[in-house]
Design an enzyme around this catalytic site. Structure first.
Site, mmCIF file in Angstrom:
data_model
loop_
_atom_site.group_PDB
_atom_site.id
_atom_site.type_symbol
_atom_site.label_atom_id
_atom_site.label_comp_id
_atom_site.label_asym_id
_atom_site.label_seq_id
_atom_site.Cartn_x
_atom_site.Cartn_y
_atom_site.Cartn_z
ATOM 1 N N ARG A 1 1.010 -1.262 -0.002
ATOM 2 C CA ARG A 1 -0.084 0.053 0.054
ATOM 3 C C ARG A 1 1.092 1.095 0.072
ATOM 4 N NH1 ARG A 1 -5.437 1.597 0.778
ATOM 5 N NH2 ARG A 1 -6.269 -0.309 0.651
ATOM 6 N N GLU B 1 -9.591 6.713 7.208
ATOM 7 C CA GLU B 1 -7.866 6.790 6.918
ATOM 8 C C GLU B 1 -7.755 8.062 5.975
ATOM 9 O OE1 GLU B 1 -7.889 2.645 5.300
ATOM 10 O OE2 GLU B 1 -6.116 2.551 6.565
HETATM 11 N N1 MTE Z 1 -11.725 6.534 14.474
HETATM 12 C C1 MTE Z 1 -11.746 6.200 15.804
HETATM 13 N N2 MTE Z 1 -12.392 6.964 16.423
HETATM 14 N N3 MTE Z 1 -11.271 5.271 16.338
HETATM 15 C C2 MTE Z 1 -10.339 4.325 15.660
HETATM 16 O O1 MTE Z 1 -9.867 3.382 16.226
HETATM 17 N N4 MTE Z 1 -9.543 3.790 13.251
HETATM 18 C C3 MTE Z 1 -9.221 4.208 11.887
HETATM 19 C C4 MTE Z 1 -10.511 4.894 11.388
HETATM 20 N N5 MTE Z 1 -11.218 5.907 12.459
HETATM 21 C C5 MTE Z 1 -10.334 4.637 14.102
HETATM 22 C C6 MTE Z 1 -11.072 5.499 13.469
HETATM 23 C C7 MTE Z 1 -8.967 3.247 11.072
HETATM 24 S S1 MTE Z 1 -7.217 2.713 10.829
HETATM 25 C C8 MTE Z 1 -9.994 2.714 10.155
HETATM 26 S S2 MTE Z 1 -9.163 1.398 8.923
HETATM 27 C C9 MTE Z 1 -11.286 3.084 10.098
HETATM 28 O O2 MTE Z 1 -11.635 3.901 11.161
HETATM 29 C C10 MTE Z 1 -12.110 1.689 10.288
HETATM 30 O O3 MTE Z 1 -13.615 1.742 10.276
HETATM 31 P P1 MTE Z 1 -14.341 2.062 9.137
HETATM 32 O O4 MTE Z 1 -13.714 1.210 8.133
HETATM 33 O O5 MTE Z 1 -15.671 2.032 9.660
HETATM 34 O O6 MTE Z 1 -13.995 3.731 8.620
HETATM 35 N N1 HPA Z 2 -5.866 -2.373 4.569
HETATM 36 C C1 HPA Z 2 -6.193 -2.451 5.769
HETATM 37 N N2 HPA Z 2 -6.025 -3.688 6.311
HETATM 38 C C2 HPA Z 2 -5.434 -4.428 5.640
HETATM 39 C C3 HPA Z 2 -5.380 -4.671 4.007
HETATM 40 C C4 HPA Z 2 -5.591 -3.178 3.681
HETATM 41 O O1 HPA Z 2 -5.437 -3.074 2.519
HETATM 42 N N3 HPA Z 2 -5.471 -5.776 3.674
HETATM 43 C C5 HPA Z 2 -5.449 -6.709 4.746
HETATM 44 N N4 HPA Z 2 -5.607 -6.157 5.787
HETATM 45 MO MO1 MOS Z 3 -7.128 0.506 9.631
HETATM 46 S S1 MOS Z 3 -4.986 0.664 9.670
HETATM 47 O O1 MOS Z 3 -7.154 -0.196 7.961
HETATM 48 O O2 MOS Z 3 -7.408 -0.548 10.649
#
Ligand code: MTE
Ligand code: HPA
Ligand code: MOS
Length: 768
Positions: free
Chosen positions: A316, A719
Site C-alpha cells: 500500500r 483513513e
Molecule cells: N476512528 C476512531 N475514533 N477510532 C479508531 O480506532 N480507526 C481508523 C478509522 N477511524 C479509528 C477511527 C482506521 S485505521 C480505520 S481502517 C477505520 O476507522 C475503520 O473503520 P471504518 O472502516 O468503519 O471507517
Molecule cells: N488495509 C487494511 N487492512 C488490511 C488490508 C488493507 O489493504 N489488507 C489486509 N488487511
Molecule cells: Mo485501519 S489501519 O485499515 O485498521
C-alpha cells in the site's frame, strides 16, 4: 400524512451520551464471572538469542499464583500469524527475536499478583547480535520478512537519462504507536466440551476466532468471539489482539475458569506492533516546469521479526507514492526488512501515508530546486482527466476531482495572499519564521487482498416492531454502528430509534473481514441494505396477498406501508405479518464488484474508487529553539454523499490531528540493544488539546457524490484525512527553508520534532 423523513444526516454517535457519561461498557467494565482468574505475560529482556533455561520457582512461590504457561502448554499450534508463514509464536520457544517478546504467562487469582509474579522469573539466554533498524538490516544484507513488490510503468532508465534535470535524495519516515485509549484486553469463558467464549478488544473477531481455535487445537465452530466496542483500534487491533485472546483462552480451558488479561500501557507499547518506519530513497528526472519525467524509488520498511501484515502494508505504500501525480516513467520497489524489533502492523493508512509522504518529498525537492511554490509543481503533475491518468499499478484514475478540490481550498483558505504574507513576515523577522503549504490527498478504497472485500449482516424484526441489527463490522469510535443503523432505518423507512445494533459476534455473522481499510460502512452498510431489501420484498408480498392488490400498488412510506391508498402503520404490519408466519429475519451479503489485482504482474484495479482531500497548514517556528506552533489549518475533504456529516467531520478532524502527531511529536526511540525507551506518555508525546491549530476550519466537499455504486453514494472516510497532515510537515519545511532564502530543500525527516527543526535550521545556516 407523515412525509418521508430521512434516517440519514448528522445524528449523534449511537453511544455519544454513554461515552461522555462514562456509561459505555468497555471490556474491563463487564462484570467478571465468579472465580475469574487473571493472566499476565512475561517478556524477554534481550532482542536476539536463545533461551538457555527458565526458573519459575519465585513466580510460583506467590500464594495467589496458580501456575505458569509456556510454549509447551499450548494444546494446538504456537502461532498467531495472519499469514501462511506461521512465524508469530504466542510464546518464544527456543529463539528470542525481539526485546519484549512474550515468553510465558502467569495465572493468578488477581491481576496485581500475576503482574508482580511475572517479574520474578529467571530466564537465562545465549545472546546473539541484533539488527535493530533499517540501516543495520540493509548493511547486514537486507533480509525480507515477505516478498517485495515492484510497480513499473514506461521506461525509467531512458527517461531519466533524457530528463533536463535530475536529483537524488532520501527521507527517514518515523513509525507511530497507536495509543488507543483502551489498551489490549481479552476475557475467555470456558464452555462445555471444547467450546469457549472470548470477549476481545479486536477489529477482527473472525481472525481471533481462527487463532484461538488453532491454539486450542479445535475448530472455529467451538469458539465464539464477541466485541461490543473498542476504545480505539487505529489498525493496532487488526491482528495484535489475537495474542491476548489466545493466552486467555488457553488458560481458561486449562483451569476451567474465566480468565482475563490486560497488560499495562508500558508492556502493551513494548510487545505490540506499530506503524512501520520507512527509509525512502529516490532519483527523479524533471524539467524547468517542474514536470516529472522519471521516478525511481525504494521504500525500505522496518517490519520487525515477522511478516504480520507487512506484505500488504508495504504494497500500500507503493500504491500511494504517486498520490495525485502522473508518473509516466516509474519504478517503485518495496523492501520489507526483517529486524529484531516488535513486528510492525496496520496503522491508519496502512503504509499509504509513508508512501505518499515519500512522493510529496520528491515534489518538494523539485520545487526548491526550481525556486517555485510547491503547489505549482503539484499542479504540473496532477493526473489528467482523460490522459496521463494511469497509476504505477496500471489502474486508470477515472474519478479524479483533485483539481476542483484544490482550486476550492486555495480560494477558501486564501492561500495565495497568505503565502505572500508569510514571505513578507520572514523578510522582516529574524528569529521567528513562518511557513505555509497546500497538499492534496488521493487514497485508494478497498482491501488490496481482494477476497477481504465482503461482508454480512443479520437483521431481525421482532413482533413488537423493534429491529435488531448485527453485522460483521466492529465499532472503535469511528461511528460504524451509527452509520449502518442509519442505512438500515433509511432502507426500511423507519424511525432510527427502532434499530438497536448488537455486539459483533462470530456466531451471528461468520467469516467476516477486519474492520479496516476504511471499508466498514461501504461493506457492512451494503450488507445491511441487502437484508433490508429481502425483508421489504417479503412484507410487500404479504401485504399484496392480505389486501388482494398488486405488489406494484404496495409502497413503503415513512413508518408505514401504503397499500393502494390504505396506510398500514409499521408496527401493525409487522404484528400481522408474524401472525401470517412471514419470516422476519434476513441475512444480507455484499461483495465489492469490479476490483482485481495481480501481484505477480503488478497490474490490476485494486481500488473500487478513490477518496480525495486537500489541506492548507500554516506554522511558525522559533529558529533559536526549534519550537513551533500550528497556527491555522484549513481542510477540505471529499466523503461523497455523506451518510452522517457529524461523524464524518469528526473523522476528518481526528484523522488530521493523529497525522499531525505522527509527523511532529510522536517519536519511537529504540536503544542499540533494541529496547523501546519511549513506552509511556511521559516520553512518547501524542498531540494535546493545546497542540491543536489555533484556527481549525474543516469542510466537507458539498458537490461530490461517489460515481461508483457505493452505499448511498458515500465515500470511506476513516483513513484518508490522516494524510492531510502532510501539509504540516511541508509548512515546517518552508519555515526552515526561509533561513537560507528557500534555495535548499531542508529535507526534514519525520517526525519533525523541535530538535530536528533546530538541527535543520543550523544545517541550512551553515550552508548559507
Ligand atoms: N476512528 C476512531 N475514533 N477510532 C479508531 O480506532 N480507526 C481508523 C478509522 N477511524 C479509528 C477511527 C482506521 S485505521 C480505520 S481502517 C477505520 O476507522 C475503520 O473503520 P471504518 O472502516 O468503519 O471507517
Ligand atoms: N488495509 C487494511 N487492512 C488490511 C488490508 C488493507 O489493504 N489488507 C489486509 N488487511
Ligand atoms: Mo485501519 S489501519 O485499515 O485498521
Amino acid at each position: 400524512m407523515s412525509q418521508k423523513q430521512s434516517a440519514l444526516g448528522p445524528k449523534p454517535h449511537e453511544s455519544a451520551h454513554k461515552h461522555v457519561a462514562g456509561a459505555a461498557d468497555y471490556l474491563d467494565d463487564i462484570n467478571e464471572p465468579a472465580g475469574t482468574l487473571h493472566a499476565y505475560i512475561g517478556l524477554s529482556t534481550i532482542a536476539a538469542g536463545t533461551i538457555e533455561g527458565v526458573d519459575f520457582t519465585d513466580v510460583l512461590a506467590h500464594p495467589d499464583v496458580l501456575g505458569v504457561l509456556t510454549a509447551t502448554d499450548i494444546p494446538g499450534e504456537n502461532d498467531v500469524s495472519p499469514t501462511a508463514l506461521h512465524d508469530d509464536p504466542i510464546f518464544a520457544d527456543k529463539e528470542v527475536q525481539f526485546l519484549g517478546q512474550p515468553v510465558f504467562a502467569v495465572i493468578a487469582t488477581h491481576r496485581d499478583a500475576a503482574r508482580r509474579a511475572a517479574k520474578k522469573a529467571k530466564i537465562s539466554y545465549q545472546e546473539k547480535p541484533a539488527l535493530i533498524d533499517i540501516r543495520a538490516a540493509e548493511k547486514a544484507g537486507g533480509k525480507f520478512v515477505t516478498p517485495s513488490l515492484t510497480l513499473k510503468n514506461g521506461d525509467v532508465k531512458a527517461a531519466m537519462e533524457k530528463a533536463p534535470m535530475r536529483l537524488k535524495g532520501e527521507m527517514e519516515i518515523g513509525g507511530q504507536d497507536h495509543f488507543y485509549l483502551e489498551g489490549h484486553i481479552a476475557m475467555a469463558i470456558p464452555g462445555e466440551d471444547d467450546t469457549v467464549k472470548v470477549i476481545s478488544s479486536t477489529q477482527h473477531p473472525s481472525e481471533v476466532q481462527h487463532m484461538v481455535a488453532h491454539a486450542l487445537g479445535t475448530h472455529q465452530h467451538a469458539v465464539n468471539v464477541e466485541v461490543r466496542r473498542m476504545g480505539g483500534g487505529f489498525g493496532g487491533k487488526e491482528t495484535q489482539g489475537a495474542l491476548f485472546a489466545c493466552v486467555a483462552a488457553i488458560a481458561a480451558k486449562k483451569y476451567k475458569r474465566a480468565v482475563k488479561i490486560r497488560p499495562d500501557r508500558d508492556d502493551d507499547m513494548v510487545m505490540t506492533g506499530k506503524r512501520h518506519d520507512f527509509l525512502a530513497t529516490y532519483e527523479v528526472g524533471f524539467d524547468e516546469s517542474g514536470k516529472i519525467h522519471a521516478l525511481d524509488a525504494d521504500f525500505a520498511a522496518r517490519c520487525g521479526f515477522s511478516a504480520d501484515l507487512s506484505g500488504p502494508v508495504t504494497d500500500r505504500a507503493l500504491f500511494h507514492a504517486d498520490n495525485c501525480y502522473f508518473f509516466e516513467n516509474v519504478e517503485l520497489r518495496s523492501r520489507p526488512l526483517k529486524t529484531n524489533t516488535v513486528s510492525n502492523t496496520a496503522f491508519r493508512g496502512f503504509g499509504g501515508p509513508q508512501g505518499m509522504i515519500g512522493g510529496e518529498r520528491v515534489i518538494e525537492e523539485i520545487a526548491y530546486q526550481l525556486g517555485k511554490d510547491p503547489l505549482e509543481v503539484r499542479r504540473a503533475n496532477f493526473y489528467g482527466p482523460n490522459t496521463g491518468n494511469t497509476t504505477p499499478y496500471h489502474q486508470i484514475v477515472d474519478d479524479n476531482i483533485i483539481t476542483k478540490v484544490v482550486d476550492e481550498l486555495e480560494e477558501s483558505a486564501d492561500y495565495q495572499a497568505r503565502r505572500q504574507k508569510v514571505l513578507d513576515f520572514n523578510k522582516s523577522h529574524k528569529n521567528l519564521k513562518r511557513g505555509i503549504a497546500l497538499t492534496p490527498v488521493k487514497f485508494g478504497i478497498s482491501f488490496t487482498a481482494t477476497w477481504y472485500n465482503q461482508a454480512g449482516a443479520l437483521v431481525h424484526i421482532y413482533k413488537d416492531g423493534s429491529i435488531l441489527l448485527n453485522h460483521g463490522g466492529t465499532e472503535m469510535g469511528q461511528g460504524l454502528y451509527s452509520k449502518v443503523a442509519q442505512v438500515l432505518a433509511d432502507e426500511l423507512q423507519v424511525d432510527p430509534a427502532r434499530v438497536k445494533v448488537s455486539a459483533t459476534r462470530t456466531d451471528k455473522v461468520p467469516n467476516t473481514s477486519a474492520t479496516a481499510a476504511s471499508s466498514g460502512t461501504d461493506l457492512n452498510g451494503m450488507a445491511a441494505a441487502d437484508a433490508a431489501r429481502q425483508l421489504k420484498a417479503r412484507l410487500v408480498r404479504f401485504a399484496a396477498d392480505k389486501f388482494q392488490i398488486e405488489e406494484a400498488d404496495v409502497k413503503f412510506g415513512y413508518e408505514h406501508l401504503d397499500c393502494a391508498g390504505k396506510q398500514v402503520p409499521f408496527e401493525e404490519l409487522i404484528a400481522a405479518a408474524y401472525m401470517e408466519r412471514v419470516h422476519l429475519s434476513a441475512a444480507g451479503f455484499y461483495k465489492t464488484p469490479e476490483i482485481h489485482w495481480n501481484r505477480e504482474t503488478g497490474r490490476g484495479t485494486p481500488f473500487y474508487y478513490y477518496a480525495y482531500g486537500a489541506a492548507v497548514s500554516e506554522v511558525v517556528i522559533d529558529t533559536l529553539t526549534g519550537e513551533y506552533f500550528v497556527d491555522r489549518v484549513d481542510l477540505l475533504h471529499d466523503v461523497g454523499n455523506s451518510i452522517n456529516e457529524g461523524i464524518d467531520m469528526g473523522q476528518v478532524e481526528g484523522g488530521f490531528i493523529q497525522g499531525m502527531g505522527w509527523l511532529t511529536t510522536e517519536e519511537l526511540w529504540f536503544s542499540d540493544k533494541g529496547e523501546l525507551k519511549t513506552h509511556a506518555p511521559s516520553t512518547y508525546k501524542i498531540p494535546l488539546a493545546s497542540d491543536r491549530p489555533r484556527t481549525f476550519n474543516t469542510k466537507l466537499v458539498t458537490w461530490s457524490k461517489n460515481e461508483k455504486r457505493t452505499i448511498k453514494r458515500s465515500k470511506a472516510v476513516g483513513e484518508p484525512p490522516f494524510m492531510l497532515a502532510i501539509s504540516v510537515l511541508e509548512a515546517l519545511s518552508m519555515a526552515v527553508a526561509s533561513v537560507a532564502d528557500y534555495k535548499t530543500c531542508p529535507r526534514l525527516d519525520a517526525p519533525a520534532t523541535p530538535e530536528r527543526i533546530l538541527m535543520a535550521v543550523e544545517r541550512l545556516k551553515g550552508q548559507r
